[in-house]
Design an enzyme around this catalytic site. Structure first.
Site, PDB file in Angstrom:
ATOM      1  N   THR A 172       0.780   0.871   9.270  1.00 46.13           N
ATOM      2  CA  THR A 172       1.972   1.111  10.394  1.00 46.13           C
ATOM      3  C   THR A 172       3.174   1.129   9.415  1.00 46.13           C
ATOM      4  OG1 THR A 172       0.574   1.069  11.554  1.00 46.13           O
ATOM      5  CG2 THR A 172       2.701   1.619  12.704  1.00 46.13           C
ATOM      6  N   GLN A 230      -6.372   4.076   2.826  1.00 42.47           N
ATOM      7  CA  GLN A 230      -7.590   3.682   2.747  1.00 42.47           C
ATOM      8  C   GLN A 230      -8.763   3.588   1.323  1.00 42.47           C
ATOM      9  OE1 GLN A 230      -9.989   4.033   5.259  1.00 42.47           O
ATOM     10  NE2 GLN A 230      -8.683   3.761   6.913  1.00 42.47           N
ATOM     11  N   SER A 246      -3.295  -2.175   3.680  1.00 44.47           N
ATOM     12  CA  SER A 246      -3.030  -2.530   5.026  1.00 44.47           C
ATOM     13  C   SER A 246      -4.886  -3.253   4.297  1.00 44.47           C
ATOM     14  CB  SER A 246      -3.834  -1.818   5.956  1.00 44.47           C
ATOM     15  OG  SER A 246      -3.704  -2.425   6.762  1.00 44.47           O
ATOM     16  N   ALA A 247      -4.943  -4.922   4.944  1.00 47.42           N
ATOM     17  CA  ALA A 247      -5.967  -5.512   4.988  1.00 47.42           C
ATOM     18  C   ALA A 247      -7.311  -5.699   5.424  1.00 47.42           C
ATOM     19  CB  ALA A 247      -5.020  -7.556   5.104  1.00 47.42           C
ATOM     20  N   HIS A 248      -7.055  -4.718   6.937  1.00 45.15           N
ATOM     21  CA  HIS A 248      -7.769  -5.101   7.572  1.00 45.15           C
ATOM     22  C   HIS A 248      -9.220  -4.026   6.872  1.00 45.15           C
ATOM     23  CE1 HIS A 248      -7.200  -1.549  10.841  1.00 45.15           C
ATOM     24  NE2 HIS A 248      -5.927  -2.028  10.295  1.00 45.15           N
ATOM     25  N   CYS A 286      -7.292   5.952  14.870  1.00 47.99           N
ATOM     26  CA  CYS A 286      -6.380   5.711  15.986  1.00 47.99           C
ATOM     27  C   CYS A 286      -5.681   6.612  16.869  1.00 47.99           C
ATOM     28  CB  CYS A 286      -4.950   5.491  14.705  1.00 47.99           C
ATOM     29  SG  CYS A 286      -4.318   4.184  13.822  1.00 47.99           S
TER      30      CYS A 286
HETATM   31  C1  LIG Z   1      -4.599   6.361   6.177  1.00 49.22           C
HETATM   32  C2  LIG Z   1      -3.658   5.314   6.614  1.00 49.22           C
HETATM   33  N1  LIG Z   1      -2.799   4.935   6.953  1.00 49.22           N
HETATM   34  C3  LIG Z   1      -2.641   3.771   8.043  1.00 49.22           C
HETATM   35  C4  LIG Z   1      -3.012   3.160   8.895  1.00 49.22           C
HETATM   36  C5  LIG Z   1      -2.214   2.001   9.793  1.00 49.22           C
HETATM   37  O1  LIG Z   1      -2.766   0.831   9.295  1.00 49.22           O
HETATM   38  P1  LIG Z   1      -2.603  -0.425  10.362  1.00 49.22           P
HETATM   39  O2  LIG Z   1      -3.848  -0.542  10.680  1.00 49.22           O
HETATM   40  O3  LIG Z   1      -3.089  -1.787   9.096  1.00 49.22           O
HETATM   41  O4  LIG Z   1      -1.248  -0.392  11.158  1.00 49.22           O
HETATM   42  C6  LIG Z   1      -4.242   3.298   8.796  1.00 49.22           C
HETATM   43  C7  LIG Z   1      -5.133   2.728   9.327  1.00 49.22           C
HETATM   44  O5  LIG Z   1      -6.335   3.907  10.319  1.00 49.22           O
HETATM   45  C8  LIG Z   1      -4.796   4.740   7.812  1.00 49.22           C
HETATM   46  O6  LIG Z   1      -5.872   4.568   7.664  1.00 49.22           O
END
Ligand SMILES: Cc1ncc(COP(=O)(O)O)c(C=O)c1O
Length: 386
Positions: free
Chosen positions: A72, A178, A198-200, A328
Protein backbone atom coordinates in the site's frame (compact mmCIF):
# COMPACT_ATOMS: atom_id res chain seq x y z
CA UNK A 1 -12.31 -30.27 12.04
CA UNK A 2 -10.14 -30.36 8.95
CA UNK A 3 -9.05 -26.86 7.93
CA UNK A 4 -8.03 -25.83 4.43
CA UNK A 5 -6.59 -22.40 3.61
CA UNK A 6 -7.40 -21.32 0.05
CA UNK A 7 -6.83 -17.58 0.41
CA UNK A 8 -3.13 -17.13 -0.40
CA UNK A 9 -3.90 -13.96 -2.36
CA UNK A 10 -5.01 -12.26 0.87
CA UNK A 11 -1.85 -13.36 2.64
CA UNK A 12 0.47 -16.32 3.03
CA UNK A 13 1.82 -18.03 6.14
CA UNK A 14 5.37 -17.11 7.13
CA UNK A 15 7.82 -19.68 5.78
CA UNK A 16 9.78 -21.18 8.74
CA UNK A 17 13.01 -20.70 6.75
CA UNK A 18 12.20 -16.98 6.59
CA UNK A 19 11.64 -16.94 10.35
CA UNK A 20 15.05 -18.59 10.82
CA UNK A 21 16.69 -15.92 8.68
CA UNK A 22 15.02 -13.10 10.63
CA UNK A 23 15.48 -14.42 14.16
CA UNK A 24 19.08 -13.22 14.76
CA UNK A 25 18.18 -9.63 13.74
CA UNK A 26 15.51 -9.31 16.42
CA UNK A 27 17.97 -9.72 19.27
CA UNK A 28 21.64 -10.00 18.29
CA UNK A 29 21.89 -7.50 15.46
CA UNK A 30 19.50 -4.98 16.94
CA UNK A 31 21.42 -1.79 16.09
CA UNK A 32 20.03 1.17 14.20
CA UNK A 33 21.29 0.82 10.63
CA UNK A 34 21.95 4.57 10.53
CA UNK A 35 24.26 4.55 13.59
CA UNK A 36 27.95 4.73 12.83
CA UNK A 37 29.14 2.50 15.69
CA UNK A 38 29.69 -1.25 15.37
CA UNK A 39 26.08 -2.15 16.27
CA UNK A 40 24.82 0.16 13.56
CA UNK A 41 27.35 -1.02 11.01
CA UNK A 42 26.35 -4.65 11.57
CA UNK A 43 22.68 -3.79 11.04
CA UNK A 44 23.57 -1.72 7.95
CA UNK A 45 25.49 -4.64 6.51
CA UNK A 46 22.47 -6.92 6.92
CA UNK A 47 20.14 -4.32 5.44
CA UNK A 48 22.34 -3.83 2.41
CA UNK A 49 22.63 -7.57 1.94
CA UNK A 50 18.82 -7.77 1.86
CA UNK A 51 18.69 -4.84 -0.57
CA UNK A 52 21.17 -6.58 -2.86
CA UNK A 53 19.09 -9.79 -2.92
CA UNK A 54 15.92 -7.78 -3.66
CA UNK A 55 17.66 -5.91 -6.48
CA UNK A 56 18.92 -9.15 -8.01
CA UNK A 57 15.42 -10.62 -7.87
CA UNK A 58 13.92 -7.85 -10.00
CA UNK A 59 16.85 -6.97 -12.28
CA UNK A 60 17.53 -3.66 -10.56
CA UNK A 61 20.45 -1.98 -8.81
CA UNK A 62 20.51 -2.01 -4.99
CA UNK A 63 20.17 1.80 -4.94
CA UNK A 64 16.87 1.42 -6.82
CA UNK A 65 15.16 -0.46 -3.95
CA UNK A 66 13.21 1.62 -1.41
CA UNK A 67 11.89 -0.40 1.52
CA UNK A 68 8.39 0.62 2.63
CA UNK A 69 5.83 -0.64 5.15
CA UNK A 70 4.07 -2.71 2.48
CA UNK A 71 2.47 -2.72 -0.94
CA UNK A 72 0.00 0.00 0.00
CA UNK A 73 2.74 2.44 0.92
CA UNK A 74 4.74 1.53 -2.19
CA UNK A 75 1.71 2.30 -4.41
CA UNK A 76 1.02 5.57 -2.57
CA UNK A 77 4.66 6.62 -2.83
CA UNK A 78 4.77 5.83 -6.55
CA UNK A 79 1.66 7.86 -7.35
CA UNK A 80 1.97 10.80 -4.97
CA UNK A 81 5.77 10.88 -5.25
CA UNK A 82 5.83 10.99 -9.05
CA UNK A 83 3.00 13.53 -9.24
CA UNK A 84 4.68 15.90 -6.75
CA UNK A 85 7.93 15.71 -8.68
CA UNK A 86 6.36 16.01 -12.16
CA UNK A 87 6.75 19.35 -13.84
CA UNK A 88 4.60 20.47 -16.75
CA UNK A 89 2.46 17.30 -16.77
CA UNK A 90 -0.56 16.66 -14.57
CA UNK A 91 -2.14 13.49 -15.97
CA UNK A 92 -2.41 9.97 -14.51
CA UNK A 93 -3.76 7.05 -16.51
CA UNK A 94 -4.85 3.98 -14.57
CA UNK A 95 -7.57 1.31 -14.79
CA UNK A 96 -10.81 0.56 -12.97
CA UNK A 97 -9.55 -2.90 -11.98
CA UNK A 98 -6.58 -1.67 -9.93
CA UNK A 99 -6.19 -2.42 -6.24
CA UNK A 100 -7.56 0.19 -3.82
CA UNK A 101 -3.96 1.03 -2.90
CA UNK A 102 -3.69 2.56 -6.40
CA UNK A 103 -7.29 3.70 -6.92
CA UNK A 104 -7.52 5.72 -3.71
CA UNK A 105 -4.32 7.78 -4.14
CA UNK A 106 -5.39 8.39 -7.75
CA UNK A 107 -8.79 9.64 -6.51
CA UNK A 108 -6.98 11.90 -4.05
CA UNK A 109 -4.88 13.27 -6.91
CA UNK A 110 -8.08 13.97 -8.88
CA UNK A 111 -9.48 15.85 -5.88
CA UNK A 112 -6.30 17.91 -5.84
CA UNK A 113 -6.88 18.92 -9.44
CA UNK A 114 -4.80 16.36 -11.37
CA UNK A 115 -6.36 14.86 -14.48
CA UNK A 116 -6.93 11.17 -13.80
CA UNK A 117 -8.30 8.69 -16.36
CA UNK A 118 -9.73 5.45 -14.88
CA UNK A 119 -9.76 3.26 -17.97
CA UNK A 120 -12.21 0.44 -18.64
CA UNK A 121 -10.98 -3.14 -18.80
CA UNK A 122 -11.97 -5.89 -21.22
CA UNK A 123 -14.00 -8.93 -20.18
CA UNK A 124 -10.70 -10.72 -19.43
CA UNK A 125 -9.80 -8.02 -16.89
CA UNK A 126 -6.91 -6.71 -19.01
CA UNK A 127 -6.88 -2.99 -19.69
CA UNK A 128 -8.42 -1.89 -22.99
CA UNK A 129 -5.36 -1.04 -25.11
CA UNK A 130 -7.34 1.19 -27.51
CA UNK A 131 -8.64 3.23 -24.59
CA UNK A 132 -5.09 3.37 -23.22
CA UNK A 133 -3.61 4.60 -26.50
CA UNK A 134 -6.31 7.25 -26.63
CA UNK A 135 -5.85 8.39 -23.02
CA UNK A 136 -2.04 8.63 -22.85
CA UNK A 137 -0.70 11.86 -24.30
CA UNK A 138 1.63 14.82 -23.89
CA UNK A 139 0.09 15.79 -20.52
CA UNK A 140 0.43 12.32 -18.97
CA UNK A 141 2.99 12.14 -16.18
CA UNK A 142 2.29 8.58 -15.02
CA UNK A 143 0.65 5.40 -16.26
CA UNK A 144 -0.13 2.97 -13.41
CA UNK A 145 -1.38 -0.49 -14.40
CA UNK A 146 -1.03 -3.59 -12.22
CA UNK A 147 1.05 -6.53 -13.42
CA UNK A 148 -1.40 -9.18 -12.17
CA UNK A 149 -4.83 -8.66 -10.69
CA UNK A 150 -5.32 -9.79 -7.10
CA UNK A 151 -8.87 -11.02 -7.63
CA UNK A 152 -8.68 -12.79 -10.97
CA UNK A 153 -4.95 -13.29 -11.53
CA UNK A 154 -5.20 -11.68 -14.99
CA UNK A 155 -1.71 -10.72 -16.15
CA UNK A 156 -1.41 -7.48 -18.12
CA UNK A 157 0.95 -6.90 -21.01
CA UNK A 158 3.15 -4.44 -19.09
CA UNK A 159 5.92 -4.25 -21.74
CA UNK A 160 3.36 -3.06 -24.35
CA UNK A 161 1.76 -0.63 -21.89
CA UNK A 162 5.16 0.72 -20.84
CA UNK A 163 6.15 1.22 -24.49
CA UNK A 164 3.00 3.25 -24.99
CA UNK A 165 3.65 5.32 -21.87
CA UNK A 166 7.28 5.97 -22.78
CA UNK A 167 6.29 6.86 -26.35
CA UNK A 168 4.32 9.75 -24.87
CA UNK A 169 7.10 10.70 -22.44
CA UNK A 170 5.22 9.38 -19.38
CA UNK A 171 6.55 7.20 -16.56
CA UNK A 172 5.33 3.63 -16.01
CA UNK A 173 4.38 2.24 -12.60
CA UNK A 174 3.22 -1.32 -12.11
CA UNK A 175 1.86 -2.97 -8.97
CA UNK A 176 3.55 -6.37 -8.94
CA UNK A 177 2.42 -7.27 -5.40
CA UNK A 178 0.64 -10.42 -6.58
CA UNK A 179 2.89 -11.45 -9.45
CA UNK A 180 6.27 -11.20 -7.70
CA UNK A 181 7.48 -14.64 -6.67
CA UNK A 182 4.87 -16.29 -8.91
CA UNK A 183 6.08 -15.18 -12.36
CA UNK A 184 9.11 -13.18 -13.53
CA UNK A 185 9.07 -9.50 -12.56
CA UNK A 186 12.18 -8.07 -14.17
CA UNK A 187 12.22 -4.26 -14.34
CA UNK A 188 13.96 -4.18 -17.71
CA UNK A 189 11.80 -6.86 -19.32
CA UNK A 190 8.64 -5.17 -18.04
CA UNK A 191 9.90 -1.71 -19.02
CA UNK A 192 8.72 -0.28 -15.70
CA UNK A 193 10.14 2.86 -14.07
CA UNK A 194 8.50 2.04 -10.74
CA UNK A 195 7.28 -1.29 -9.33
CA UNK A 196 5.51 -2.11 -6.04
CA UNK A 197 6.19 -5.28 -4.04
CA UNK A 198 4.97 -6.76 -0.76
CA UNK A 199 6.53 -9.51 1.38
CA UNK A 200 3.45 -11.10 2.93
CA UNK A 201 2.14 -12.35 -0.42
CA UNK A 202 5.25 -14.52 -0.84
CA UNK A 203 5.54 -16.21 2.57
CA UNK A 204 7.43 -13.25 4.04
CA UNK A 205 6.49 -11.07 7.01
CA UNK A 206 3.62 -8.58 7.03
CA UNK A 207 4.47 -4.90 7.27
CA UNK A 208 7.23 -4.65 4.69
CA UNK A 209 7.18 -3.89 0.99
CA UNK A 210 9.33 -2.12 -1.52
CA UNK A 211 9.09 0.38 -4.31
CA UNK A 212 11.65 -0.25 -7.03
CA UNK A 213 12.49 3.06 -8.70
CA UNK A 214 14.66 3.20 -11.78
CA UNK A 215 17.68 5.45 -11.39
CA UNK A 216 16.95 9.02 -12.50
CA UNK A 217 13.17 8.78 -11.99
CA UNK A 218 11.96 12.00 -10.35
CA UNK A 219 10.25 11.08 -7.07
CA UNK A 220 9.43 13.15 -3.99
CA UNK A 221 9.10 11.55 -0.55
CA UNK A 222 5.60 11.41 0.94
CA UNK A 223 6.88 11.00 4.50
CA UNK A 224 9.18 13.59 6.01
CA UNK A 225 11.80 13.01 8.68
CA UNK A 226 15.32 11.60 8.56
CA UNK A 227 17.27 10.88 5.41
CA UNK A 228 16.86 7.08 5.32
CA UNK A 229 16.44 5.22 2.02
CA UNK A 230 18.29 8.06 0.26
CA UNK A 231 15.78 10.57 1.57
CA UNK A 232 12.91 8.90 -0.27
CA UNK A 233 11.45 7.02 2.71
CA UNK A 234 12.46 8.35 6.12
CA UNK A 235 12.08 6.27 9.27
CA UNK A 236 14.40 3.84 11.10
CA UNK A 237 15.04 0.94 8.75
CA UNK A 238 13.33 -2.33 9.66
CA UNK A 239 16.29 -4.67 9.28
CA UNK A 240 14.65 -7.95 10.45
CA UNK A 241 11.72 -7.55 8.08
CA UNK A 242 13.99 -6.51 5.20
CA UNK A 243 16.02 -9.71 5.77
CA UNK A 244 12.78 -11.70 5.88
CA UNK A 245 11.52 -10.11 2.68
CA UNK A 246 14.76 -10.83 0.83
CA UNK A 247 14.83 -14.45 2.04
CA UNK A 248 11.16 -14.96 1.11
CA UNK A 249 11.78 -13.56 -2.37
CA UNK A 250 14.94 -15.64 -2.83
CA UNK A 251 13.13 -18.85 -1.86
CA UNK A 252 10.12 -18.04 -4.04
CA UNK A 253 12.35 -17.57 -7.07
CA UNK A 254 14.31 -20.72 -6.30
CA UNK A 255 11.12 -22.79 -6.19
CA UNK A 256 9.05 -20.79 -8.69
CA UNK A 257 9.29 -23.05 -11.71
CA UNK A 258 8.37 -26.26 -9.92
CA UNK A 259 5.80 -24.64 -7.66
CA UNK A 260 3.95 -22.90 -10.46
CA UNK A 261 3.47 -26.22 -12.28
CA UNK A 262 2.10 -27.73 -9.06
CA UNK A 263 -0.19 -24.78 -8.32
CA UNK A 264 -1.51 -24.68 -11.89
CA UNK A 265 -2.41 -28.38 -11.60
CA UNK A 266 -4.36 -27.69 -8.38
CA UNK A 267 -6.08 -24.68 -9.91
CA UNK A 268 -6.97 -26.51 -13.13
CA UNK A 269 -8.29 -29.51 -11.21
CA UNK A 270 -10.52 -27.26 -9.14
CA UNK A 271 -11.67 -25.35 -12.21
CA UNK A 272 -12.50 -28.56 -14.09
CA UNK A 273 -14.46 -30.01 -11.18
CA UNK A 274 -16.41 -26.80 -10.58
CA UNK A 275 -17.31 -26.50 -14.27
CA UNK A 276 -18.57 -30.08 -14.12
CA UNK A 277 -20.50 -29.62 -10.87
CA UNK A 278 -21.98 -26.22 -11.69
CA UNK A 279 -22.57 -25.99 -15.45
CA UNK A 280 -22.74 -22.36 -16.57
CA UNK A 281 -20.38 -20.89 -13.98
CA UNK A 282 -18.13 -18.13 -15.26
CA UNK A 283 -14.38 -18.39 -14.76
CA UNK A 284 -13.32 -14.76 -14.44
CA UNK A 285 -10.12 -13.89 -16.25
CA UNK A 286 -10.23 -16.92 -18.54
CA UNK A 287 -8.83 -17.15 -21.25
CA UNK A 288 -6.40 -14.26 -20.61
CA UNK A 289 -2.95 -15.10 -19.22
CA UNK A 290 -3.48 -15.68 -15.49
CA UNK A 291 -1.32 -16.30 -12.45
CA UNK A 292 -1.12 -20.06 -11.84
CA UNK A 293 -2.64 -20.11 -8.36
CA UNK A 294 -5.83 -18.03 -8.58
CA UNK A 295 -9.29 -19.25 -9.55
CA UNK A 296 -12.15 -16.75 -9.56
CA UNK A 297 -15.62 -18.01 -10.39
CA UNK A 298 -19.00 -16.33 -10.60
CA UNK A 299 -22.11 -18.39 -10.19
CA UNK A 300 -24.29 -17.18 -13.11
CA UNK A 301 -26.98 -15.21 -11.32
CA UNK A 302 -29.97 -16.91 -12.98
CA UNK A 303 -29.04 -20.52 -12.15
CA UNK A 304 -27.36 -19.85 -8.85
CA UNK A 305 -28.75 -16.73 -7.15
CA UNK A 306 -26.21 -16.88 -4.33
CA UNK A 307 -24.44 -14.31 -2.20
CA UNK A 308 -20.66 -14.74 -2.24
CA UNK A 309 -20.41 -13.61 1.37
CA UNK A 310 -22.92 -16.25 2.47
CA UNK A 311 -20.90 -18.85 0.58
CA UNK A 312 -17.71 -17.69 2.28
CA UNK A 313 -19.34 -17.97 5.71
CA UNK A 314 -20.80 -21.40 4.97
CA UNK A 315 -17.46 -22.65 3.69
CA UNK A 316 -15.79 -21.21 6.79
CA UNK A 317 -18.13 -23.31 8.95
CA UNK A 318 -16.75 -26.32 7.05
CA UNK A 319 -13.18 -25.19 7.87
CA UNK A 320 -12.38 -23.87 4.39
CA UNK A 321 -11.04 -20.34 3.92
CA UNK A 322 -11.98 -18.70 0.63
CA UNK A 323 -13.04 -15.16 -0.20
CA UNK A 324 -15.71 -13.44 -2.23
CA UNK A 325 -13.83 -10.30 -3.17
CA UNK A 326 -10.43 -8.80 -2.52
CA UNK A 327 -9.30 -9.16 1.10
CA UNK A 328 -9.34 -5.43 1.57
CA UNK A 329 -13.05 -5.16 0.75
CA UNK A 330 -14.24 -8.40 2.31
CA UNK A 331 -16.46 -7.70 5.26
CA UNK A 332 -18.44 -5.20 3.22
CA UNK A 333 -21.31 -6.30 1.02
CA UNK A 334 -20.21 -4.19 -1.94
CA UNK A 335 -19.78 -6.29 -5.07
CA UNK A 336 -16.19 -6.51 -6.27
CA UNK A 337 -15.21 -3.45 -8.32
CA UNK A 338 -12.92 -5.66 -10.40
CA UNK A 339 -15.64 -8.11 -11.44
CA UNK A 340 -18.01 -5.18 -12.10
CA UNK A 341 -15.32 -3.48 -14.24
CA UNK A 342 -15.10 -6.69 -16.28
CA UNK A 343 -18.71 -6.13 -17.29
CA UNK A 344 -20.55 -8.52 -14.95
CA UNK A 345 -23.85 -7.36 -13.48
CA UNK A 346 -24.18 -6.66 -9.77
CA UNK A 347 -25.78 -10.01 -8.85
CA UNK A 348 -23.18 -12.02 -10.74
CA UNK A 349 -20.41 -9.95 -9.16
CA UNK A 350 -21.89 -10.67 -5.74
CA UNK A 351 -22.09 -14.41 -6.46
CA UNK A 352 -18.32 -14.63 -6.88
CA UNK A 353 -15.76 -16.77 -5.07
CA UNK A 354 -11.97 -16.63 -5.21
CA UNK A 355 -9.79 -19.62 -4.44
CA UNK A 356 -6.04 -19.05 -4.23
CA UNK A 357 -3.67 -21.92 -3.71
CA UNK A 358 -0.29 -22.05 -2.01
CA UNK A 359 2.59 -24.17 -0.78
CA UNK A 360 0.60 -26.08 1.81
CA UNK A 361 -2.22 -27.18 -0.52
CA UNK A 362 -2.66 -30.63 -2.06
CA UNK A 363 -5.02 -32.39 -4.47
CA UNK A 364 -6.84 -33.74 -1.38
CA UNK A 365 -7.58 -30.14 -0.39
CA UNK A 366 -9.09 -29.54 -3.83
CA UNK A 367 -11.29 -32.63 -3.58
CA UNK A 368 -12.38 -31.68 -0.05
CA UNK A 369 -13.20 -28.08 -1.00
CA UNK A 370 -15.18 -29.14 -4.07
CA UNK A 371 -17.15 -31.70 -2.06
CA UNK A 372 -18.00 -29.14 0.64
CA UNK A 373 -18.85 -26.44 -1.90
CA UNK A 374 -21.24 -28.83 -3.62
CA UNK A 375 -23.00 -29.50 -0.31
CA UNK A 376 -23.06 -25.83 0.69
CA UNK A 377 -24.43 -24.61 -2.65
CA UNK A 378 -27.03 -27.39 -2.76
CA UNK A 379 -28.21 -26.47 0.74
CA UNK A 380 -28.35 -22.77 -0.05
CA UNK A 381 -30.37 -23.35 -3.21
CA UNK A 382 -32.81 -25.65 -1.39
CA UNK A 383 -33.30 -23.18 1.46
CA UNK A 384 -33.81 -20.23 -0.85
CA UNK A 385 -37.12 -18.40 -0.42
CA UNK A 386 -38.65 -18.36 -3.92
C1 LIG B 1 -2.41 -5.97 -5.97
C2 LIG B 1 -2.19 -5.48 -4.59
N1 LIG B 1 -1.60 -4.30 -4.38
C3 LIG B 1 -1.38 -3.84 -3.14
C4 LIG B 1 -1.75 -4.55 -2.03
C5 LIG B 1 -1.46 -3.99 -0.67
O1 LIG B 1 -0.32 -4.60 -0.13
P1 LIG B 1 -0.06 -4.57 1.46
O2 LIG B 1 -1.06 -5.50 2.08
O3 LIG B 1 1.36 -5.04 1.60
O4 LIG B 1 -0.21 -3.16 1.90
C6 LIG B 1 -2.39 -5.78 -2.19
C7 LIG B 1 -2.87 -6.55 -1.01
O5 LIG B 1 -3.87 -7.25 -1.05
C8 LIG B 1 -2.60 -6.27 -3.50
O6 LIG B 1 -3.19 -7.46 -3.69
Amino acid sequence: MRRVYLDHTATTPLDPRVMDAMRPCFSGTFGNASSIHAYGREAREMLERARGIMAGAVGAEPAEIIFTSGGTEADNLAIAGVMSAASGRDGIVTSRAEHHAVLEPCRLMAEKGKRVAFLPVRESGAVDMDALAHAVGGGTALVSIMHANNETGTVSDIPAIAALAHGAGALMHTDAVQSAGKIRVDMTELGADLMSLSAHKMYGPKGIGALVVKRGTPLEAILHGGGQERGRRPGTENVPLAIGFAEAFRLSLLEMEEESVRLRALRDAMEGRLRHLFPGIIVNGDPAPRLPHILNVSFGAAEYPLEGDMLVMSMDLEGIAVTSGSACTSGSLEPSHVIRAMGRDENTAKATLRFSFGRGNTMEDVAYAVEKLGLVVGKMLRNRVP
